[in-house]
Design an enzyme around this catalytic site. Sequence first.
Site, PDB file in Angstrom:
ATOM      1  N   HIS A 356      51.261  83.078  76.433  1.00 35.60           N
ATOM      2  CA  HIS A 356      49.831  82.772  76.560  1.00 35.60           C
ATOM      3  C   HIS A 356      49.444  82.141  77.886  1.00 35.60           C
ATOM      4  O   HIS A 356      48.312  81.696  78.047  1.00 35.60           O
ATOM      5  CB  HIS A 356      49.373  81.827  75.457  1.00 35.60           C
ATOM      6  CG  HIS A 356      49.425  82.407  74.089  1.00 35.60           C
ATOM      7  ND1 HIS A 356      48.350  83.034  73.501  1.00 35.60           N
ATOM      8  CD2 HIS A 356      50.439  82.471  73.198  1.00 35.60           C
ATOM      9  CE1 HIS A 356      48.696  83.443  72.290  1.00 35.60           C
ATOM     10  NE2 HIS A 356      49.959  83.109  72.085  1.00 35.60           N
ATOM     11  N   LYS A 544      35.013  74.874  77.289  1.00 34.95           N
ATOM     12  CA  LYS A 544      36.435  75.201  77.200  1.00 34.95           C
ATOM     13  C   LYS A 544      37.196  73.934  77.545  1.00 34.95           C
ATOM     14  O   LYS A 544      36.594  72.948  77.961  1.00 34.95           O
ATOM     15  CB  LYS A 544      36.793  76.322  78.182  1.00 34.95           C
ATOM     16  CG  LYS A 544      36.258  76.083  79.611  1.00 34.95           C
ATOM     17  CD  LYS A 544      36.605  77.230  80.551  1.00 34.95           C
ATOM     18  CE  LYS A 544      35.695  78.439  80.398  1.00 34.95           C
ATOM     19  NZ  LYS A 544      36.353  79.609  79.860  1.00 34.95           N
ATOM     20  N   ARG A 545      38.528  73.938  77.372  1.00 34.78           N
ATOM     21  CA  ARG A 545      39.290  72.776  77.793  1.00 34.78           C
ATOM     22  C   ARG A 545      39.068  72.496  79.273  1.00 34.78           C
ATOM     23  O   ARG A 545      38.829  73.420  80.058  1.00 34.78           O
ATOM     24  CB  ARG A 545      40.789  72.997  77.508  1.00 34.78           C
ATOM     25  CG  ARG A 545      41.150  72.810  76.065  1.00 34.78           C
ATOM     26  CD  ARG A 545      40.753  71.452  75.547  1.00 34.78           C
ATOM     27  NE  ARG A 545      41.557  70.406  76.135  1.00 34.78           N
ATOM     28  CZ  ARG A 545      42.629  69.884  75.566  1.00 34.78           C
ATOM     29  NH1 ARG A 545      43.023  70.290  74.372  1.00 34.78           N
ATOM     30  NH2 ARG A 545      43.319  68.938  76.168  1.00 34.78           N
ATOM     31  N   LYS A 550      40.419  76.267  85.458  1.00 31.16           N
ATOM     32  CA  LYS A 550      39.209  76.820  84.837  1.00 31.16           C
ATOM     33  C   LYS A 550      37.966  76.541  85.689  1.00 31.16           C
ATOM     34  O   LYS A 550      36.909  77.089  85.467  1.00 31.16           O
ATOM     35  CB  LYS A 550      39.041  76.274  83.421  1.00 31.16           C
ATOM     36  CG  LYS A 550      40.157  76.728  82.455  1.00 31.16           C
ATOM     37  CD  LYS A 550      39.998  76.097  81.082  1.00 31.16           C
ATOM     38  CE  LYS A 550      41.196  76.345  80.168  1.00 31.16           C
ATOM     39  NZ  LYS A 550      41.203  77.707  79.595  1.00 31.16           N
ATOM     40  N   THR A 652      39.044  83.532  75.425  1.00 33.47           N
ATOM     41  CA  THR A 652      38.446  84.103  74.210  1.00 33.47           C
ATOM     42  C   THR A 652      37.016  83.597  74.060  1.00 33.47           C
ATOM     43  O   THR A 652      36.193  84.248  73.419  1.00 33.47           O
ATOM     44  CB  THR A 652      39.265  83.721  72.948  1.00 33.47           C
ATOM     45  OG1 THR A 652      39.583  82.329  73.013  1.00 33.47           O
ATOM     46  CG2 THR A 652      40.535  84.538  72.866  1.00 33.47           C
ATOM     47  N   LYS A 656      33.290  85.304  72.726  1.00 36.07           N
ATOM     48  CA  LYS A 656      32.338  84.691  71.784  1.00 36.07           C
ATOM     49  C   LYS A 656      30.933  84.697  72.382  1.00 36.07           C
ATOM     50  O   LYS A 656      29.948  84.988  71.693  1.00 36.07           O
ATOM     51  CB  LYS A 656      32.785  83.267  71.426  1.00 36.07           C
ATOM     52  CG  LYS A 656      34.112  83.244  70.660  1.00 36.07           C
ATOM     53  CD  LYS A 656      34.819  81.892  70.655  1.00 36.07           C
ATOM     54  CE  LYS A 656      36.290  82.081  70.291  1.00 36.07           C
ATOM     55  NZ  LYS A 656      37.117  80.886  70.537  1.00 36.07           N
TER      56      LYS A 656
HETATM   57  C1  26W Z   1      53.723  72.683  76.221  1.00 29.98           C
HETATM   58  C2  26W Z   1      52.290  72.401  76.514  1.00 29.98           C
HETATM   59  C3  26W Z   1      51.402  73.574  76.281  1.00 29.98           C
HETATM   60  C4  26W Z   1      50.441  73.522  75.294  1.00 29.98           C
HETATM   61  C5  26W Z   1      49.635  74.630  75.056  1.00 29.98           C
HETATM   62  C6  26W Z   1      51.572  74.727  77.023  1.00 29.98           C
HETATM   63  C7  26W Z   1      50.773  75.808  76.786  1.00 29.98           C
HETATM   64  C8  26W Z   1      49.806  75.761  75.801  1.00 29.98           C
HETATM   65  C9  26W Z   1      48.960  76.969  75.494  1.00 29.98           C
HETATM   66  C10 26W Z   1      49.776  78.229  75.643  1.00 29.98           C
HETATM   67  C11 26W Z   1      47.746  76.996  76.323  1.00 29.98           C
HETATM   68  C12 26W Z   1      46.731  77.962  75.788  1.00 29.98           C
HETATM   69  O1  26W Z   1      46.031  77.679  74.841  1.00 29.98           O
HETATM   70  N1  26W Z   1      46.636  79.127  76.415  1.00 29.98           N
HETATM   71  C13 26W Z   1      45.505  79.992  76.185  1.00 29.98           C
HETATM   72  O2  26W Z   1      45.798  80.956  75.194  1.00 29.98           O
HETATM   73  C14 26W Z   1      44.661  81.718  74.879  1.00 29.98           C
HETATM   74  C15 26W Z   1      45.014  82.611  73.718  1.00 29.98           C
HETATM   75  O3  26W Z   1      45.891  83.605  74.101  1.00 29.98           O
HETATM   76  C16 26W Z   1      44.183  82.488  76.094  1.00 29.98           C
HETATM   77  O4  26W Z   1      43.007  83.173  75.770  1.00 29.98           O
HETATM   78  C17 26W Z   1      43.915  81.542  77.250  1.00 29.98           C
HETATM   79  O5  26W Z   1      43.624  82.276  78.422  1.00 29.98           O
HETATM   80  C18 26W Z   1      45.126  80.658  77.487  1.00 29.98           C
HETATM   81  O6  26W Z   1      44.826  79.664  78.455  1.00 29.98           O
END
Ligand code: 26W
Length: 816
Positions: A356, A544-545, A550, A652, A656
């Site tokens: 992701h 968004k976060r 971003k 995503t 929306k």
């Molecule tokens: C280990 C810390 C950590 C925590 C969360 C690393 C990575 C994450 C996630 C993978 C971050 C995340 O939410 N990524 C998002 O995933 C969405 C669903 O696929 C994508 O639409 C977003 O672009 C992506 O940033």
Amino acid sequence: MIELNKKEFKENIIEYLKLFYRKNIDEATNQQLFHAIAYSLKNTIIEQWMATHKTYEEKDVKTVYYLSMEFLMGRALGNNIINLKAEKVVREVLDELGIDLEDIEEEETDPALGNGGLGRLAACFLDSLSTLGYPAYGCGIRYKYGMFKQKIIDGYQVEVPDYWLEEGYPFEIKRPEYAKEVKFGGYVRMIRDEQGRDRFIQENYQSVKAVPYDIPIVGYGNNIVNTLRIWDAEAINTFNLESFDKGDYQKAVEQENLARIICEVLYPNDNHYAGKELRLKQQYFFVSASIQRAVSKYMEKHNNIKNLPEKVCFQLNDTHPTVAAAELMRILLDEYCLSWEEAWEITNKTCAYTNHTIMSEALEKWPIDLFSRLLPRIYQIVEEINRRFVMDIKKRYPGNESKIEKMAILYQGQVRMANLAIVASFSVNGVARLHTEILKNQELKDFYEMYPERFNNKTNGITQRRFLLHGNPLLADWVTKKIGDQWIVNLPHIDKLTAFSEDPISLREFMDIKYHNKKRLAKYIKEHNQIDIDTNSIFDIQVKRLHEYKRQLLNILHVMYLYNQLKKNPNMEFYPRTFIFGAKASAGYERAKSIIKLINSVGAVINEDTSIGNKIKVVFIENYRVSNGELLFAAADVSEQISTASKEASGTGNMKFMLNGAITIGTMDGANVEIVEEVGLENAFIFGLSSDEVINYEKNGGYNPQDIYHNDLGIKEVLDQLINGFYTPEKPNLFKNIYDSLLYSNGYEKADPYFILKDFRTYEAAQKRVAEAYLDKERWAKSALLNTAKCGKFSSDRTIEEYVQDIWHLEKIEPK
Ligand code: 26W
């Protein structure tokens, strides 16, 4: 079809109020009513849930287990009513009882067991799996505290714990009969058993009891209910008061503590790996319990463990649950006594991995000493997986040390989880076409060369049931009136709206609905921010976060730039604009928190400045989450999707907004590329460096933002306002960290690593095009409507069908 029975539903509400609270309808609080209504609804859900599982048993179906540290579910009541197709009955009953459904929905705290995109995607997938009739479990953690609540105090983010279970959660059921033991620490002893085989025994470990809670996932109008299973930790031993053995006592206390802390809190990091031991404990905890349970469930009906891949698939939601592969190996080797080769073949046919993010700081790499101390047997298995894999690399690339350096699972004292996930899985997918291409050609190039057949793309999607049918009832009804209700289960049908894109009356209706939704949001903002906003202004929204990639900073710098222009030339042509932000920053991410403060400081000055005639307003929505998200998407004219190209895996939120008829201003990043492909370049505002350009700059050590700063007076003026106290006279240095990050490199980072100054002027030009386009009301309405019409591809139903076809191979259960 098991349906909600009106008479029973009404009687149950009254009955539950008495039973739980000793109250009559007219005495009950809204919170009590919420619980009584939720429980009454659960009666029907339970019937469907049991029937679904009976069918699954009878048909001996294959099941996908979606393993995820995060499920960002949002409120359940409204969604369940919709998916049960019970809205009419519920509204009739509540009317008779004098209760307002919307007020009751407001009583539910969002279960926020996730950070952002990855967690919300998991929730959309569960909705689609049930609606499409595919057997599935979501497996996760029952965090006691979910994503923190954000308060904005004096413009700063303050984190408040989210104790979502405080009032109890009516939709869950505890299932103690399926509890599993999970072991940590100790050491591994090898013994030779009677058959002369080597056996590995973990000794002197600590353990906790994993106890599952099940939450129903109701499919849309099809009688199918799947399960989200979240695990809680309980202590395994009660104190043995008779035992005065010091060791036992110590261990019992430690085990109690371990159980207490494991599920305490969701890590609020998004895209940033922190390497905390407790997080690895959380990972192994829920993964071990889920895999143990999946294997026992399989063995209850089958006698040959070797056929497990015919009935079970584990989908790893990013690398977070990657220990699943080693845990399955452990069970197969140590409990089922399979050979390494047999166990490996099964594991490799059962695990699949989704990536992701390409952000390098998100990559999980555990120090070997920590990993092996906490999970000694799992570590041995990872070592053996690595040993064999390194042999494969050497065979394929003799003498090529750099391949080992890049691909080995264990390297320089670390366990590299992404490498393990790829090696152990039969499928590796990215989440948008561009993202998957970047994985194949850049980030995971070496793995792609070795295992090309494993790589595939699954462009993300969202559920139209929550984000249109529930979140925007006015538009949903209108769409149904125009083209029928097929779009609810088959989003590509919404393309039929294209036929109305030249019809002035339809366009007027469409924009009237947008206007109503803008009023709804304006009311929310008035209540929460005490700001009056102009409902005729352009609603330009970025939610968004908060993350530097971003580029909320690009957005607010542009607002500062516009404000400077307006101040200098108050009579310039300027269409009123409301810039709306919503974002949580990870608690320890200082620069992100500074950007929140900057947005609020800019807002405080601009919103009060009467000399610009209310032409710009800046609003920061406190505590952005799924429930207020629904209001925001419905009310947006412009959707900000402005990440540095190549950095946003998919996005995503972009989908929306599109579904709700907002027009995207964005870079060619993530799924924006596919959005533009569907809706046409003329119905979006695209700007900025391409991902190839960004990647090229990065390979060549970045670029020099100083040139831009010194040659562009408009940009210079804005940046100088970060350090001359223009927005915070009492603390002129407050934003120096932001200023420095844009202009200077430091030991870790290049200057302006996210190309904000580089993209500033093209962004500004795109924003100008937005302002001009909005003047032609009919043209705008057409574009907005086409965004809704052309978003058929972005349903999570489509995404799930692709996962099923290419990866999971599940059988569809037809509604009874
Ligand atoms: C280990 C810390 C950590 C925590 C969360 C690393 C990575 C994450 C996630 C993978 C971050 C995340 O939410 N990524 C998002 O995933 C969405 C669903 O696929 C994508 O639409 C977003 O672009 C992506 O940033």
